[in-house]
Design an enzyme around this catalytic site. Structure first.
Site: not given
Ligand SMILES: Cc1cc2nc3c(=O)[nH]c(=O)nc-3n(C[C@H](O)[C@H](O)[C@H](O)COP(=O)(O)O)c2cc1C
Length: 365
Positions: A67, A69, A115-117, A119, A179, A181-182, A221, A249-250, A322
């Site tokens: 998420g 990069d 986040n609600r990016m 994808f 995710s 958000n999809t 995931k 987890t996500n 992250y």
């Molecule tokens: C801004 C943002 C964007 C993310 N985008 C993705 C993504 O594109 N694909 C994905 O599998 N997880 C995405 N994640 C989830 C992270 O990979 C991770 O699973 C989650 O943030 C929990 O870890 P953390 O508490 O260390 O942040 C995103 C998280 C954040 C904060």
């Protein structure tokens, strides 16, 4: 150093500061001197803490979660700050803009992010151009998603397209069905849909392994919002289809302990400190069925070596971060890996894996 820059970054809107940081990392990676300096200041301090998972040797068990990069611009920079592996993406087959801004929120009092990016993705073509140019400084996972406008019953086509495209360049591939958000994506975790999906993905993996003469592991995931029965069903299907790994987890759609936080009302996935117990619960439950037969990559709310250790003892073989990188800066990797090395020495063994096994099975407190 990050302590000096952070206040500046945190005065900017979250997405702008995110882009600025990646831009700097990307620019830095074009100057060999800058990255050599990063390696000397950061990665060189990190002790070797090798682990073997999915048939790969990781120099340390701390990876960058997906998420950050999404366009594959900065993998070598992240390796140079000391990550044991880097997961790029999520990338979708075709470019798509994601949700309208604002779509990224820092909940600083709770050390969390929503986040609600949705994808936002440059698509596979751009991703592959960048990935092919990447100087390889370590292991790279690629996280695949589906386009928003791909109908749910055709989701597998998007994952297969992604697999075929990235297969030659990835050390492992993640199938992201979690995710929030999809729309409809998480429904793929339901047992019947998942059974069909995993079967199709594994068939393709076998075909690709033959045509490329190389087997690239597949990881799934999953979300922290699954109930116990659903976690057990996922674990059972992973075993049936002999998947290579599961990432738990996500982000969560729950808002634990955030009643007084106005930003908690924002729609999206919550990450960071409040996610920690939710993701650990899923890891523990998965491990109860999997018992090490399929490795678990633990992610969610890890900020310290203690947090990482908790995930490993609950059943994880590797971990990812992250939010900690956003809140604590690049030095956090060094702190976590060094702290884990200290834990291993305290158990009195020479491998992290052995230290975890002993602690999990109760021969160490
Ligand atoms: C801004 C943002 C964007 C993310 N985008 C993705 C993504 O594109 N694909 C994905 O599998 N997880 C995405 N994640 C989830 C992270 O990979 C991770 O699973 C989650 O943030 C929990 O870890 P953390 O508490 O260390 O942040 C995103 C998280 C954040 C904060």
């Amino acid at each position: 150093m990050y302590r000096l820059i952070r206040p500046l970054l945190f005065t900017l809107d979250a997405e702008t500061s995110h882009r600025l940081t990646l831009g700097l990392l990307h620019a830095g990676s074009r100057f060999p001197g800058a990255m050599a300096l990063a390696r000397r200041l950061l990665a060189a301090k990190i002790p070797e803490l090798p682990v073997n998972v999915m048939g790969l040797r990781f120099p340390n068990p701390v990876g960058l979660a997906a998420g950050l990069d999404k366009e594959a611009c900065c993998a070598s920079g992240f390796h140079d700050i000391g990550f044991g592996f880097v997961e790029l993406g999520t990338v979708t087959p075709r470019p798509q803009p994601g949700n309208p801004r604002p779509r990224l929120f820092r909940l600083t009092t709770h050390t969390a992010i929503i986040n609600r990016m949705g994808f936002n993705s440059g698509g596979l073509d751009t991703f592959l151009v960048n990935l092919r140019r990447t100087q390889r400084h370590g292991l790279i996972g690629v996280n695949l998603g589906k386009n928003k406008d791909t109908p749910a019953d055709r989701a597998i086509d998007d994952y297969l397209t992604g697999m075929r495209a990235v297969y030659p360049y990835a050390d492992y591939i993640t199938i992201n069905i979690s995710s929030p958000n999809t729309p409809g994506l998480r429904d793929l975790q339901e047992a019947n849909a998942l059974d069909a999906l995993l079967a199709g993905l594994r068939d393709e993996q076998e075909r690709l392994a033959i045509s490329h003469d190389r087997r690239v592991p597949l990881a799934l995931k999953i979300a922290p919002d699954l109930d116990e029965a659903s976690i057990d069903a996922v674990a059972g299907l992973l075993l049936t289809h002999q998947f290579d790994a599961v990432i738990a987890t996500n982000t969560t759609t729950q808002r634990p302990g955030l009643d007084s936080e106005p930003l908690a009302r924002e729609t999206g996935g919550l990450s960071g400190l409040p996610l920690k117990p939710l993701s650990t619960r899923v890891i523990r439950r998965l491990y109860a069925t999997l018992h090490g037969r399929i490795p678990i990559i633990g992610v969610g709310g890890i900020f310290t070596a203690e947090d990482a250790w908790e995930k490993l003892v609950a059943g994880a073989d590797l971990i990812q971060i992250y939010s900690a990188l956003i809140y604590r800066g690049p030095d956090v990797v060094h702190h976590i890996v060094s702290g884990l090395a200290d834990k291993m020495h305290a158990v009195g063994v020479a491998s992290l894996d052995e230290a975890i096994q002993r602690t999990r099975h109760g021969s160490v407190a």
